[in-house]
Design a protein around this motif. Structure first.
Motif, PDB file in Angstrom:
ATOM      1  N   THR A 329       0.812  -1.221   0.000  1.00 13.21           N
ATOM      2  CA  THR A 329       0.000   0.000   0.000  1.00 13.21           C
ATOM      3  C   THR A 329       0.846   1.272   0.000  1.00 13.21           C
ATOM      4  OG1 THR A 329      -0.122  -0.046   2.426  1.00 13.21           O
ATOM      5  CG2 THR A 329      -1.909  -1.129   1.208  1.00 13.21           C
ATOM      6  N   ALA A 501      -5.731   0.242  -2.194  1.00  9.81           N
ATOM      7  CA  ALA A 501      -4.573   0.696  -1.424  1.00  9.81           C
ATOM      8  C   ALA A 501      -4.639   2.203  -1.187  1.00  9.81           C
ATOM      9  CB  ALA A 501      -3.279   0.326  -2.150  1.00  9.81           C
ATOM     10  N   SER A 590      -2.626  -4.610   0.218  1.00 12.08           N
ATOM     11  CA  SER A 590      -3.941  -4.639  -0.438  1.00 12.08           C
ATOM     12  C   SER A 590      -3.965  -5.781  -1.439  1.00 12.08           C
ATOM     13  CB  SER A 590      -4.216  -3.309  -1.150  1.00 12.08           C
ATOM     14  OG  SER A 590      -5.482  -3.328  -1.781  1.00 12.08           O
TER      15      SER A 590
END
Length: 775
Positions: A329, A501, A590
């Motif tokens: 992320t 993200a 993510s």
């Protein structure tokens, strides 16, 4: 000048082809700099003698590239003049290339487009044209030219595209291979969208290849190299085979190499082309984490082997595909992907765009748009400024009825061009009544988000999705229809992981990337620089995260819960049960997981996404089933040893609005001073929920709406903290909302430890109205 040119011509010695045109390996590295695989053009080149080259191939190339080849001295004076004139004016340095020039350039020189290189090419070409027989030039040209798919030389191309030796090529197939010499990335029907996502799609490449193939055949007739009668027999385009991978690119390796290769070609500033890369000698350092790639593959393989049985359910479990991508992320680095069971057998990378719609995983973009741009004033025109809109709070209430008639923002009924209305359904035909957007996301109700999208503007929803990280490309659906808000678009798993993200990082967007550094002959020629840009204010992104965290803790995403860690995410299922997704994130990672059914044989031009009713022994496949299970298993392994980080607290934002026909509760009369509580009285315990008698002004709570303040559900029923199947005393079974579903004062602020074992049943999108395209 003439004297200098004469001296230069006399002194020039054409370089040996073998010294510069022999391909080397390219070496790909994992993120920890250990070697992933060595691959290169050297394994895909086999030189042919002139006699082995089909006459039809020689004719096609001459008619397409250099009609005077057999008689000229290797250069085209007028073409050279045009090229020099362009260079003098600072324009394109290309132009004027004969077959001899192209042979010299491809086998003896670099591909740089500079004046000095062009001059050197001119003198070497004159020397080659003077001293090298035409047969040798043609042989050399076809042996060193790049045809795409890692194939250097005609024999490799014949194998790559038609799986046959060059000597067995038909004149029609030769004409197609000749088109590739103009630029394989734009003429290979398989497409190269990662090299050029706009112009190198499979559709555009196919159209381009067919047109040039037909033109080359016609030119051969004009040049007397093919009879009109023979030309008339070539009416059908000779479709090449689907791309194949070599054995060492099996498993996930081929998909990873393909992603890294295309990323580098699309982003390097040195101008390295696919042709040059195929010659080898490059070190490509990727972002892929070996352990995470293995963990993602294992989590999918275990589900596949345990749940998918083609022999027992041949009509339900054939052609099942999974895709996945995991992104850091903070940086956007793609740490893991799953492209399919084996890159040498399944050629489409399922981590890339497959055409599988994302369904309700698109809803967070609708909420973000509502918070970012606001609900429009129904009394004003469609284009409204920020001051004319009302920024929307997740506490806002919308009508969650099944078969809700969708209106335009101004309250008039939306109709398509045929005058048909849009009646939005919910999964299982559930009607929720008036519910908060937070609860609607939790239960994945469709009607509130479709109407919210209309109120905000689907153009704004699209912009929010793009801001988060999706692309405005062929995979972005038509944004002018209501169903756009519930996921008729089909972005890749990589893009979905990257866009979520953005919420994980409080609104900072980073482009997903797969290559950190590339070296050539020990010199760094490319180095990635992480650049982030603000997509949403942190207060908006953190509110979206808080709503998606509630989905995982209390809603359809409960199978994805990670004990001891914060996790947020959203399930997605599409119209006709043709794809299912789970996209979610922790503060650090993510991940998106997709599931769909499609015939793997790309030669089948009529193949389409198949329904998943009954697949894996399930009544239907939802995002909360196998995709969420895979996500949970992978993330559990991927987050081992990682620091436990909590999501930022979501601060109050926006106004509580009522939409879709939801009724604003009438406030109770303020108590008179005599009726007001004293400070001491205000501290005394409130009556238990079972003793409260609701007033007409009070609204009943939605099932599982733990923050509801009026203590009443469905006429006074109480909850026991565990609504098995989503029911409460006095409420309807299955988690439907018997009352209006609003909370006192419009609040819907958080989660508690209450459970909801039945929330994942029938969790997802309905039938998307009259046009299909569910949420």
């Amino acid at each position: 000048m003439m004297g200098a040119a004469g001296i230069a011509y006399a002194l020039v010695v054409p370089p040996e082809v073998k010294d510069v045109a022999t391909a080397q390996n390219n070496v790909y590295y994992w993120a920890d700099d250990t070697q992933m695989v060595a691959t290169g053009g050297s394994v895909n080149r086999q030189s042919l003698e002139y006699a082995q080259i089909p006459v039809a191939m020689r004719n096609a190339v001459i008619s397409a590239e250099n009609k005077s080849f057999e008689d000229d001295r290797g250069i085209d004076p007028m073409g050279i003049a045009r090229a020099f004139w362009n260079m003098a004016r600072g324009g394109d340095t290309q132009g004027g290339s004969t077959i001899t020039q192209q042979y010299v350039k491809n086998s003896m020189l670099t591909q740089e487009q500079t004046l000095s290189r062009k001059v050197k090419e001119l003198f070497i070409t004159l020397k080659v044209g003077e001293n090298v027989p035409k047969k040798k030039v043609m042989e050399g040209y076809l042996n060193v030219s790049y045809y795409g798919r890692g194939a250097s030389g005609l024999q490799a191309a014949a194998r790559a595209y038609y799986n046959k030796d060059a000597t067995a090529l038909t004149p029609s197939e030769c004409a197609f291979l000749a088109t590739l010499l103009k630029g394989a990335s734009y003429y290979d029907p398989a497409g190269a969208p990662d090299v050029d996502p706009v112009n190198a799609t499979a559709e555009k490449n196919t159209e381009r290849a067919k047109a040039r193939w037909s033109w080359i055949l016609d030119e051969e007739v004009k040049d007397g190299r093919m009879s009109a009668a023979e030309r008339a027999g070539y009416k059908e385009f000779p479709e090449p085979d689907a791309p194949r991978k070599d054995a060492k690119l099996g498993g996930q390796t081929g998909y990873l190499v393909d992603l890294a290769t295309k990323y580098f070609l699309a982003h390097n500033e040195e101008g390295v082309t696919e042709k040059e890369l195929a010659r080898g000698g490059y070190e490509i350092h990727t972002t892929f984490d070996k352990k995470k790639v293995a963990a993602l593959e294992k989590s999918i393989t275990e589900v596949y082997e345990a749940e998918i049985d083609e022999k027992a359910r041949p009509d339900k479990d054939t052609h099942v595909e999974f895709g996945g991508a995991s992104v850091d992320t903070a940086t956007g680095a793609i740490v893991a992907t799953y492209g399919g069971q084996d890159a040498t057998k399944h050629y489409t990378n399922n981590a890339d765009a497959t055409g599988a719609q994302v369904g309700s995983t698109f809803k967070p973009f609708v909420l973000a748009a509502a918070m970012q741009y606001g609900k429009r004033n129904p009394e004003l025109g469609p284009e409204q400024s920020e001051s004319e809109r009302v920024l929307v709070s997740p506490k806002s209430t919308y009508n969650g009825d099944n078969e809700l008639r969708i209106n335009k923002y101004d309250g008039t009924v939306w109709q398509n061009e045929e005058g048909e209305e849009w009646l939005q359904t919910n999964d299982g035909d559930k009607s929720y009544g008036d519910i908060s957007l937070r609860y609607a996301m939790q239960e994945s109700a469709n009607s509130p988000f479709v109407q919210l999208g209309m109120d905000v503007g689907t153009d704004k929803v699209k912009q929010a999705a793009i801001d988060a990280g999706l692309r405005d490309d062929d995979y972005m659906a038509n944004s002018t229809v209501p169903s756009f808000s519930i996921g008729t678009s089909s972005p890749s798993a990589i893009r979905m992981a990257g866009s979520y993200a953005t919420f994980a990082t409080s609104g900072q967007q980073s482009e997903p990337f797969s290559v950190t550094e590339v070296k050539h002959k020990g010199e760094v020629i490319y180095k990635h620089e992480t650049k982030t840009k603000p997509a949403f204010p942190s207060i908006i992104a953190d509110n979206v995260t808080d709503v998606l965290k509630n989905v995982v803790e209390n809603g359809t995403g409960r199978p994805a819960r990670l004990p001891g860690r914060d996790a947020a995410g959203k399930t997605g299922t599409t119209d006709g049960n043709k794809s299912a997704w789970f996209v979610g994130y922790t503060p650090q990672l993510s991940t998106a997981v997709s599931m769909f059914r499609m015939d793997d044989d790309e030669k089948n031009k009529d193949r389409e996404f198949l329904e998943m009713y009954g697949t894996g022994g399930e009544t239907s496949i939802h995002g909360a089933s196998f995709p969420a299970q895979i996500w949970h298993d992978y993330m559990t392994e991927a987050m081992k040893g990682k620091k436990v980080v909590r999501f930022p607290k979501a601060e109050p934002y926006g106004e509580t609005v009522f939409g879709g026909g939801a009724v604003s509760p009438t406030p109770s009369p303020s108590p008179t001073p005599e009726e007001s509580e004293s400070p001491e009285e205000s501290k005394s315990p409130s009556p238990t929920p079972s003793t409260i008698t609701p007033s007409p002004s009070m609204t009943s709570c939605a099932p599982l709406d733990w923050e509801c303040k009026n203590g009443n559900q469905n006429g006074g029923g109480t909850t026991d903290g565990n609504d098995n199947g989503g029911t409460t005393e006095g409420s309807t079974e299955g988690g439907t909302d018997a009352g209006t579903g609003t909370t006192e004062g419009g609040t819907d602020t958080g989660t508690t430890e209450g459970t909801d074992e039945g929330a994942t049943e029938g969790e997802e999108n309905g039938r998307g109205g009259i046009f299909g395209g569910g949420g």
